[in-house]
Design a protein around this motif. Structure first.
Motif, PDB file in Angstrom:
ATOM      1  N   PRO A 353      24.386  19.513 -26.404  1.00 18.34           N
ATOM      2  CA  PRO A 353      24.892  19.745 -28.357  1.00 18.34           C
ATOM      3  C   PRO A 353      25.413  19.730 -28.989  1.00 18.34           C
ATOM      4  CG  PRO A 353      24.870  22.315 -26.395  1.00 18.34           C
ATOM      5  CD  PRO A 353      24.961  20.668 -25.449  1.00 18.34           C
ATOM      6  N   GLY A 354      24.816  19.355 -30.398  1.00 21.07           N
ATOM      7  CA  GLY A 354      25.169  18.743 -31.792  1.00 21.07           C
ATOM      8  C   GLY A 354      25.353  17.005 -31.814  1.00 21.07           C
ATOM      9  N   GLU A 355      24.901  16.593 -30.132  1.00 21.41           N
ATOM     10  CA  GLU A 355      25.023  14.877 -30.356  1.00 21.41           C
ATOM     11  C   GLU A 355      24.475  14.105 -31.863  1.00 21.41           C
ATOM     12  OE1 GLU A 355      25.384  12.451 -26.689  1.00 21.41           O
ATOM     13  OE2 GLU A 355      22.890  13.026 -27.423  1.00 21.41           O
ATOM     14  N   THR A 356      25.027  13.694 -32.409  1.00 19.94           N
ATOM     15  CA  THR A 356      24.042  13.052 -33.086  1.00 19.94           C
ATOM     16  C   THR A 356      23.542  11.378 -32.966  1.00 19.94           C
ATOM     17  OG1 THR A 356      25.962  11.854 -34.441  1.00 19.94           O
ATOM     18  CG2 THR A 356      25.876  13.825 -35.171  1.00 19.94           C
ATOM     19  N   GLU A 357      22.906  11.375 -33.599  1.00 21.44           N
ATOM     20  CA  GLU A 357      22.069   9.380 -33.637  1.00 21.44           C
ATOM     21  C   GLU A 357      23.935   8.754 -33.179  1.00 21.44           C
ATOM     22  OE1 GLU A 357      20.214   7.942 -32.199  1.00 21.44           O
ATOM     23  OE2 GLU A 357      21.101   6.121 -32.372  1.00 21.44           O
ATOM     24  N   GLU A 358      24.866   9.438 -34.288  1.00 21.29           N
ATOM     25  CA  GLU A 358      26.103   8.466 -34.632  1.00 21.29           C
ATOM     26  C   GLU A 358      26.546   8.812 -33.307  1.00 21.29           C
ATOM     27  OE1 GLU A 358      28.213   9.241 -38.196  1.00 21.29           O
ATOM     28  OE2 GLU A 358      30.113   8.563 -37.145  1.00 21.29           O
ATOM     29  N   ASP A 359      26.989   9.607 -32.493  1.00 17.13           N
ATOM     30  CA  ASP A 359      27.885   9.865 -31.650  1.00 17.13           C
ATOM     31  C   ASP A 359      27.514   9.643 -30.679  1.00 17.13           C
ATOM     32  OD1 ASP A 359      29.134  12.434 -32.877  1.00 17.13           O
ATOM     33  OD2 ASP A 359      27.898  13.942 -32.478  1.00 17.13           O
ATOM     34  N   PHE A 360      26.091   9.621 -30.665  1.00 14.27           N
ATOM     35  CA  PHE A 360      25.239   9.072 -29.401  1.00 14.27           C
ATOM     36  C   PHE A 360      25.361   6.453 -28.802  1.00 14.27           C
ATOM     37  CE2 PHE A 360      21.812   6.716 -27.338  1.00 14.27           C
ATOM     38  CZ  PHE A 360      21.685   6.329 -26.461  1.00 14.27           C
ATOM     39  N   CYS A 361      25.996   6.302 -30.699  1.00 21.76           N
ATOM     40  CA  CYS A 361      25.520   4.948 -30.889  1.00 21.76           C
ATOM     41  C   CYS A 361      27.403   4.884 -30.361  1.00 21.76           C
ATOM     42  CB  CYS A 361      25.165   4.148 -32.442  1.00 21.76           C
ATOM     43  SG  CYS A 361      23.988   4.928 -32.243  1.00 21.76           S
ATOM     44  N   GLN A 362      27.774   6.057 -30.209  1.00 23.96           N
ATOM     45  CA  GLN A 362      29.673   5.975 -29.785  1.00 23.96           C
ATOM     46  C   GLN A 362      29.554   5.574 -28.456  1.00 23.96           C
ATOM     47  OE1 GLN A 362      33.223   7.184 -31.682  1.00 23.96           O
ATOM     48  NE2 GLN A 362      31.953   8.007 -33.438  1.00 23.96           N
ATOM     49  N   THR A 363      28.661   6.393 -27.816  1.00 23.93           N
ATOM     50  CA  THR A 363      28.368   6.351 -26.468  1.00 23.93           C
ATOM     51  C   THR A 363      28.203   4.605 -26.022  1.00 23.93           C
ATOM     52  OG1 THR A 363      28.318   9.016 -26.224  1.00 23.93           O
ATOM     53  CG2 THR A 363      27.448   7.377 -24.292  1.00 23.93           C
ATOM     54  N   LEU A 364      27.215   4.306 -26.513  1.00 22.19           N
ATOM     55  CA  LEU A 364      26.603   2.999 -26.364  1.00 22.19           C
ATOM     56  C   LEU A 364      27.729   2.063 -26.355  1.00 22.19           C
ATOM     57  CD1 LEU A 364      23.471   2.651 -28.259  1.00 22.19           C
ATOM     58  CD2 LEU A 364      23.464   2.379 -25.599  1.00 22.19           C
ATOM     59  N   ASP A 365      28.888   1.903 -27.225  1.00 20.67           N
ATOM     60  CA  ASP A 365      29.286   1.234 -27.833  1.00 20.67           C
ATOM     61  C   ASP A 365      30.943   1.144 -27.227  1.00 20.67           C
ATOM     62  OD1 ASP A 365      28.922   0.062 -30.649  1.00 20.67           O
ATOM     63  OD2 ASP A 365      30.747   0.812 -31.347  1.00 20.67           O
ATOM     64  N   LEU A 366      30.775   2.132 -26.017  1.00 20.78           N
ATOM     65  CA  LEU A 366      32.009   3.073 -25.704  1.00 20.78           C
ATOM     66  C   LEU A 366      31.523   1.760 -24.388  1.00 20.78           C
ATOM     67  CD1 LEU A 366      34.764   5.541 -24.630  1.00 20.78           C
ATOM     68  CD2 LEU A 366      33.179   4.709 -22.536  1.00 20.78           C
ATOM     69  N   VAL A 367      29.832   2.471 -23.394  1.00 15.04           N
ATOM     70  CA  VAL A 367      30.126   1.173 -22.705  1.00 15.04           C
ATOM     71  C   VAL A 367      29.952   0.021 -22.909  1.00 15.04           C
ATOM     72  CG1 VAL A 367      27.693   0.822 -21.309  1.00 15.04           C
ATOM     73  CG2 VAL A 367      28.156   3.508 -22.167  1.00 15.04           C
ATOM     74  N   LYS A 368      29.370  -0.943 -24.085  1.00 16.10           N
ATOM     75  CA  LYS A 368      29.875  -1.790 -23.737  1.00 16.10           C
ATOM     76  C   LYS A 368      31.188  -2.531 -24.602  1.00 16.10           C
ATOM     77  CE  LYS A 368      25.270  -1.984 -26.482  1.00 16.10           C
ATOM     78  NZ  LYS A 368      24.882  -1.736 -27.663  1.00 16.10           N
ATOM     79  N   GLU A 369      31.847  -1.411 -24.241  1.00 14.51           N
ATOM     80  CA  GLU A 369      33.791  -1.939 -24.657  1.00 14.51           C
ATOM     81  C   GLU A 369      33.633  -1.792 -22.994  1.00 14.51           C
ATOM     82  OE1 GLU A 369      35.357   0.073 -27.734  1.00 14.51           O
ATOM     83  OE2 GLU A 369      37.721  -1.092 -26.897  1.00 14.51           O
ATOM     84  N   VAL A 370      33.840  -1.337 -22.406  1.00 13.95           N
ATOM     85  CA  VAL A 370      34.310  -0.923 -20.594  1.00 13.95           C
ATOM     86  C   VAL A 370      33.617  -2.142 -19.722  1.00 13.95           C
ATOM     87  CG1 VAL A 370      34.610   0.096 -18.753  1.00 13.95           C
ATOM     88  CG2 VAL A 370      34.796   1.314 -21.550  1.00 13.95           C
ATOM     89  N   GLU A 371      32.355  -2.136 -20.474  1.00 15.21           N
ATOM     90  CA  GLU A 371      31.715  -2.884 -19.489  1.00 15.21           C
ATOM     91  C   GLU A 371      31.292  -1.948 -17.981  1.00 15.21           C
ATOM     92  OE1 GLU A 371      32.905  -7.123 -19.565  1.00 15.21           O
ATOM     93  OE2 GLU A 371      31.063  -7.219 -20.311  1.00 15.21           O
ATOM     94  N   TYR A 372      30.992  -0.979 -17.821  1.00 16.61           N
ATOM     95  CA  TYR A 372      31.072  -0.468 -16.051  1.00 16.61           C
ATOM     96  C   TYR A 372      30.510  -0.885 -14.761  1.00 16.61           C
ATOM     97  CZ  TYR A 372      32.621   3.936 -19.071  1.00 16.61           C
ATOM     98  OH  TYR A 372      33.785   4.434 -19.133  1.00 16.61           O
ATOM     99  N   ASP A 373      30.674  -1.128 -14.165  1.00 17.84           N
ATOM    100  CA  ASP A 373      29.969  -1.688 -12.688  1.00 17.84           C
ATOM    101  C   ASP A 373      28.802  -0.519 -12.937  1.00 17.84           C
ATOM    102  OD1 ASP A 373      31.865  -3.781 -11.559  1.00 17.84           O
ATOM    103  OD2 ASP A 373      33.030  -2.307 -12.469  1.00 17.84           O
ATOM    104  N   SER A 374      29.081   0.137 -13.037  1.00 17.27           N
ATOM    105  CA  SER A 374      27.650   1.338 -13.019  1.00 17.27           C
ATOM    106  C   SER A 374      28.017   2.683 -12.868  1.00 17.27           C
ATOM    107  CB  SER A 374      27.443   1.478 -11.221  1.00 17.27           C
ATOM    108  OG  SER A 374      28.278   2.379 -10.165  1.00 17.27           O
ATOM    109  N   ALA A 375      27.102   3.582 -13.316  1.00 16.37           N
ATOM    110  CA  ALA A 375      26.642   4.948 -14.016  1.00 16.37           C
ATOM    111  C   ALA A 375      25.526   5.825 -13.181  1.00 16.37           C
ATOM    112  CB  ALA A 375      26.632   4.728 -15.476  1.00 16.37           C
ATOM    113  N   PHE A 376      26.231   7.196 -13.453  1.00 18.79           N
ATOM    114  CA  PHE A 376      25.559   8.285 -13.367  1.00 18.79           C
ATOM    115  C   PHE A 376      25.346   8.245 -14.788  1.00 18.79           C
ATOM    116  CE2 PHE A 376      28.063   8.017  -9.378  1.00 18.79           C
ATOM    117  CZ  PHE A 376      27.318   7.567  -8.184  1.00 18.79           C
ATOM    118  N   THR A 377      23.599   8.771 -14.763  1.00 20.04           N
ATOM    119  CA  THR A 377      23.489   9.356 -16.216  1.00 20.04           C
ATOM    120  C   THR A 377      22.424  10.899 -15.892  1.00 20.04           C
ATOM    121  OG1 THR A 377      21.672   7.590 -15.880  1.00 20.04           O
ATOM    122  CG2 THR A 377      23.363   6.761 -17.739  1.00 20.04           C
TER     123      THR A 377
END
Ligand code: 5AD
Ligand code: SF4
Length: 482
Positions: A353-377
């Motif tokens: 709740p309350g997640e804006t497009e900008e908040d979501f882009c921060q998640t995308l950004d973090l994922v690219k920065e960390v480079e996870y081996d795998s993830a449960f979404t």
């Protein structure tokens, strides 16, 4: 218990590893009483559904499966339908069962697993008494035509189930029950609970309500269990807790409090144990001491599941996660500096709740920065009784789905790239089973928890072999035995 001897059971498990392990305990308890596993659900005298309230559509799947059991109950005399697990800790679910599924025989919660055989005994005794009464009043059953007899009996069984149903739910006991048997899924690896419950109250999560407050086992009890497992042939243990980083076990011998890293150091000393894993680790409580343990303890696998949930500090606050994006990224950096080959996986919720497009882009950004081996979404979904379910700014389903797809695309691209980087490397693989791909192919896990398929014969199951990686796919590796 003679009433249970010879009965065949079948367990249907939904949800996480904690639930898988609870099912192993339920099976262990039943086998101790002389029951055996049914080849198939249709052969079973006792069916147990172990429920989960975290996964999406958990309610729908559970009630669907429960509906199917009614048919089995109607045709099989003495059939017993049992439901347990997280969902049974929720009052609205239990009252729905009482209302709509009155033929369910046994209901128990996450705190009463050890009492299950006793509950069955109570059920069988009251059933026997009810049948005896019915026999007296119903008169001569032989007078009922054969075709109607089944129907009459089924109706009677359903009525007597309602009358003799056994329920033990809700109460969270102070003491941890030790020494329960378990029928393990694998011979060479085992789950070991080190603690139960959770105190964190993330605003989306039902677990603190269904599994109760945090309780740590005594370190000696854990060490004893692992030593026993190792002497039974176990090579790998996965330590389970909702947040293992807040483990605080008190030794009854000297009253000393052990933290999670202390436990790892002690387990690392157990001869013939090869691998130690753990799940799950809350970022707010991950200590430098644990990071050091990765360097000092040769048996601790270089893998960590570190749920981030979201990349926006604002949303993390609303989730009550109690860390910021920066803190999380700093942790990952520290882990990688200390253990360069560590693999990292995570959980991410999209559309809180309350997640804006900008908040979501921060998640995308973090994922690219960390480079996870795998993830449960996960798509955020309301859990009855949690604070976030009452938040007004819920995100429309189509927006959630669209963000989910974008996130999965990003994650999959990273996983594929990371897995392809393994090509040419030789990895130690603990062989688990025949691969789903069919005979002649085996499946196992690397130290970093990567799934590897390779050709080999069944007798390698349970041993650790060197495998050269020849192919990297999104969710697994392929290799050949060296
Ligand atoms: N909606 C979506 N995902 C959830 N999870 C827990 N509760 C919810 C919910 N209400 C996810 C979290 C957690 C994982 C086990 O399940 O990501 O880490
Ligand atoms: Fe749920 Fe948060 Fe506890 Fe994990 S730490 S079980 S997400 S409340």
């Amino acid at each position: 218990m003679k009433e249970l001897k010879g009965k065949k059971y079948h367990i249907i498990t939904f949800g996480c590893q904690m639930n898988e392990h609870d099912s192993e305990t339920i099976a262990g308890l039943l086998q101790t009483e002389g029951c055996s596993e049914a080849e198939d659900r249709s052969d079973a005298d006792i069916v147990i559904i172990n429920t989960c309230s975290v996964r999406e559509n958990a309610d729908k799947r559970f009630f669907g499966t429960l509906g199917q059991l009614k048919k089995q109950k109607a045709i099989k005399p003495g059939f017993t339908a049992c439901v347990c697990g997280c969902m049974m800790q929720q009052e609205h679910i239990v009252s729905a069962i009482r209302r709509q599924y009155p033929w369910v025989d046994v209901i128990f919660g996450t705190h009463n697993i050890d009492e299950f055989p006793d509950m069955l005994l109570q059920l069988y005794q009251s059933r026997a008494a009810a049948l005896e009464d019915a026999g007296k009043t119903a008169g001569n059953e032989d007078l009922i035509p054969l075709s109607d007899r089944d129907y009459t009996r089924a109706k009677h069984e359903i009525r007597s189930a309602r009358e003799s149903r056994v329920e033990r739910i809700y109460e969270d006991r102070k003491e941890i029950v030790e020494g329960l048997p378990a029928r393990r899924l694998y011979r060479h690896k085992a789950f070991v609970n080190i603690m139960y419950g959770c105190n964190n109250f993330c605003t989306y999560c039902i677990v603190p309500y269904t599994r109760g407050r945090e309780k740590s086992r005594h370190p000696e009890d854990i060490l004893r269990e692992v030593r026993q497992l190792v002497s039974d042939g176990v090579k790998e243990v996965t330590l389970l807790g909702q947040n293992v980083n807040s483990y605080r076990g008190v030794s009854p011998e000297d009253d000393r409090t052990w933290d999670f890293a202390d436990l790892i150091y002690a387990l690392n000393e157990i001869e013939d144990l090869e691998r130690i894993r753990f799940m799950t680790s809350h970022p707010k409580d991950l200590s430098d001491k644990l990071i050091q343990a990765f360097r000092d303890c040769g048996k601790l696998c270089h893998y960590i599941h570190l749920p981030v949930q979201c990349g926006s500090t604002e949303i993390l606050g609303r989730m009550n996660r109690r860390y910021t994006r920066e803190h999380y990224l700093a942790l990952v950096k520290k882990l990688r500096e200390a253990v360069p080959d560590i693999t990292i996986s995570t959980d991410i919720i999209v559309g809180f709740p309350g997640e804006t497009e900008e908040d979501f882009c921060q998640t995308l950004d973090l994922v690219k920065e960390v480079e996870y081996d795998s993830a449960f979404t996960f798509l955020y979904s309301k859990r009855h009784g949690t604070p976030a379910a009452e938040y007004e700014d819920q995100i429309p389903e189509e927006v959630k789905h669209q963000r989910f797809d974008r996130l999965v695309d990003a994650l999959n691209g990273i996983s594929l790239r990371k897995n392809q980087a393994y090509i040419g490397r030789t990895e130690k693989v603990l062989v688990d089973s025949i691969s789903r791909k069919g005979t002649g192919t085996l499946s196992g896990r690397t130290d970093g928890f990567k799934l590897v398929d390779f050709s080999g014969s069944e007798d390698l199951i349970g041993s650790t072999v060197d495998v050269e990686i020849t192919e990297g796919k999104t969710f697994s590796l392929r290799g050949r035995r060296k």
